[in-house]
Motif scaffolding. Sequence first.
Motif, short mmCIF file in Angstrom:
data_model
loop_
_atom_site.label_atom_id
_atom_site.label_comp_id
_atom_site.label_asym_id
_atom_site.label_seq_id
_atom_site.Cartn_x
_atom_site.Cartn_y
_atom_site.Cartn_z
N SER A 1 0.79 -1.23 0.00
CA SER A 1 0.00 0.00 0.00
C SER A 1 0.82 1.28 0.00
CB SER A 1 -0.95 0.00 1.21
OG SER A 1 -0.21 0.11 2.40
N GLY A 2 2.12 1.20 -0.09
CA GLY A 2 2.83 2.46 -0.21
C GLY A 2 4.25 2.50 0.23
N SER A 3 4.61 1.82 1.29
CA SER A 3 5.98 1.97 1.77
C SER A 3 6.78 0.71 1.51
CB SER A 3 5.98 2.30 3.26
OG SER A 3 5.43 1.22 3.98
N GLY A 4 6.51 0.02 0.42
CA GLY A 4 7.18 -1.23 0.12
C GLY A 4 8.55 -1.04 -0.49
N SER A 5 9.25 -2.13 -0.67
CA SER A 5 10.61 -2.07 -1.19
C SER A 5 10.64 -1.84 -2.69
CB SER A 5 11.35 -3.35 -0.82
OG SER A 5 10.67 -4.46 -1.38
N ALA A 6 9.48 -1.83 -3.38
CA ALA A 6 9.46 -1.62 -4.82
C ALA A 6 9.73 -0.16 -5.16
CB ALA A 6 8.12 -2.05 -5.40
N ASP A 7 9.44 0.74 -4.24
CA ASP A 7 9.69 2.15 -4.48
C ASP A 7 11.20 2.40 -4.41
OD1 ASP A 7 6.96 2.53 -4.54
OD2 ASP A 7 6.84 3.12 -2.43
N PRO A 8 11.69 3.31 -5.25
CA PRO A 8 13.11 3.64 -5.16
C PRO A 8 13.40 4.34 -3.84
CG PRO A 8 12.01 5.09 -6.72
CD PRO A 8 11.01 4.06 -6.30
N LEU A 9 14.57 4.07 -3.27
CA LEU A 9 14.96 4.69 -2.02
C LEU A 9 15.39 6.13 -2.25
CD1 LEU A 9 17.03 1.86 -0.33
CD2 LEU A 9 14.76 2.66 0.29
N PRO A 10 15.02 7.02 -1.33
CA PRO A 10 15.47 8.40 -1.47
C PRO A 10 16.98 8.49 -1.24
CG PRO A 10 14.29 8.09 0.58
CD PRO A 10 14.17 6.81 -0.18
N THR A 11 17.60 9.49 -1.84
CA THR A 11 19.04 9.65 -1.70
C THR A 11 19.41 10.77 -0.74
OG1 THR A 11 19.06 11.06 -3.65
CG2 THR A 11 19.52 8.72 -3.99
N ASP A 12 18.46 11.63 -0.38
CA ASP A 12 18.77 12.72 0.55
C ASP A 12 18.54 12.27 1.99
OD1 ASP A 12 16.00 12.58 0.03
OD2 ASP A 12 15.73 14.60 0.84
N VAL A 13 19.17 12.95 2.92
CA VAL A 13 19.08 12.59 4.33
C VAL A 13 17.64 12.70 4.84
CG1 VAL A 13 19.83 13.23 6.66
CG2 VAL A 13 21.48 13.22 4.78
N THR A 14 16.93 13.74 4.46
CA THR A 14 15.55 13.92 4.91
C THR A 14 14.68 12.77 4.41
OG1 THR A 14 15.86 16.32 4.85
CG2 THR A 14 13.60 15.51 4.95
N GLY A 15 14.86 12.40 3.17
CA GLY A 15 14.09 11.29 2.61
C GLY A 15 14.40 9.98 3.29
N LEU A 16 15.69 9.76 3.59
CA LEU A 16 16.08 8.54 4.28
C LEU A 16 15.51 8.48 5.70
CD1 LEU A 16 19.78 8.19 3.11
CD2 LEU A 16 17.86 6.73 2.49
N ARG A 17 15.49 9.63 6.37
CA ARG A 17 14.90 9.68 7.71
C ARG A 17 13.41 9.36 7.66
NH1 ARG A 17 18.20 14.80 10.13
NH2 ARG A 17 20.00 13.58 10.76
N ALA A 18 12.72 9.88 6.65
CA ALA A 18 11.29 9.58 6.49
C ALA A 18 11.08 8.10 6.23
CB ALA A 18 10.71 10.42 5.36
N GLU A 19 11.95 7.51 5.43
CA GLU A 19 11.85 6.08 5.13
C GLU A 19 12.06 5.25 6.40
OE1 GLU A 19 11.18 2.77 2.70
OE2 GLU A 19 10.97 4.89 2.19
N VAL A 20 13.06 5.61 7.21
CA VAL A 20 13.31 4.90 8.47
C VAL A 20 12.12 5.05 9.41
CG1 VAL A 20 14.74 4.90 10.56
CG2 VAL A 20 15.82 4.99 8.30
N ALA A 21 11.54 6.24 9.48
CA ALA A 21 10.37 6.45 10.34
C ALA A 21 9.20 5.59 9.88
CB ALA A 21 9.97 7.93 10.34
N ALA A 22 9.00 5.48 8.56
CA ALA A 22 7.92 4.64 8.03
C ALA A 22 8.17 3.17 8.37
CB ALA A 22 7.81 4.83 6.52
#
Length: 136
Positions: free
Chosen positions: A32-53
């Motif tokens: 539904s949205g936070s799966g591994s099929a999405d490309p990972l963000p490369t910026d620190v803010t995006g990575l922090r959001a990914e870790v929080a999710a």
Amino acid sequence: MVALAILSLLTSITALVLAGAAWQKTKDVRRSGSGSADPLPTDVTGLRAEVAALRTEAAMNMRHLAVVRFDAFGDAGGHLSWCLALLDDSGDGVVLTSIHGRTEARSYAKSISAWESSQQLSPEETEAVQQAKPGR
């Protein structure tokens, strides 16, 4: 003896169904949205959001568990009775109990919410919930 084997089998099937439901829930969340099929963000803010999710997703998984084995009756030894607590980070989940006697076995399931149950827990069930708590 056959009844005891059947009840043990039913308890095992119940545990497998609960584990399958938890796995399916995790699979649905990933789709539904936070799966591994999405490309990972490369910026620190995006990575922090990914870790929080990922932390939010992990908190919903039943990853805190404990088993307490005991003798329910004085005439039956071998610690054949047991309680299994399956809980998530919020302390929500279930306690499964199987009480084995000389001629029969009984199984119970009690829901747990915020590390407490609306039903009265046995001392062994309470111990299983306490053992499943992180940082106990």
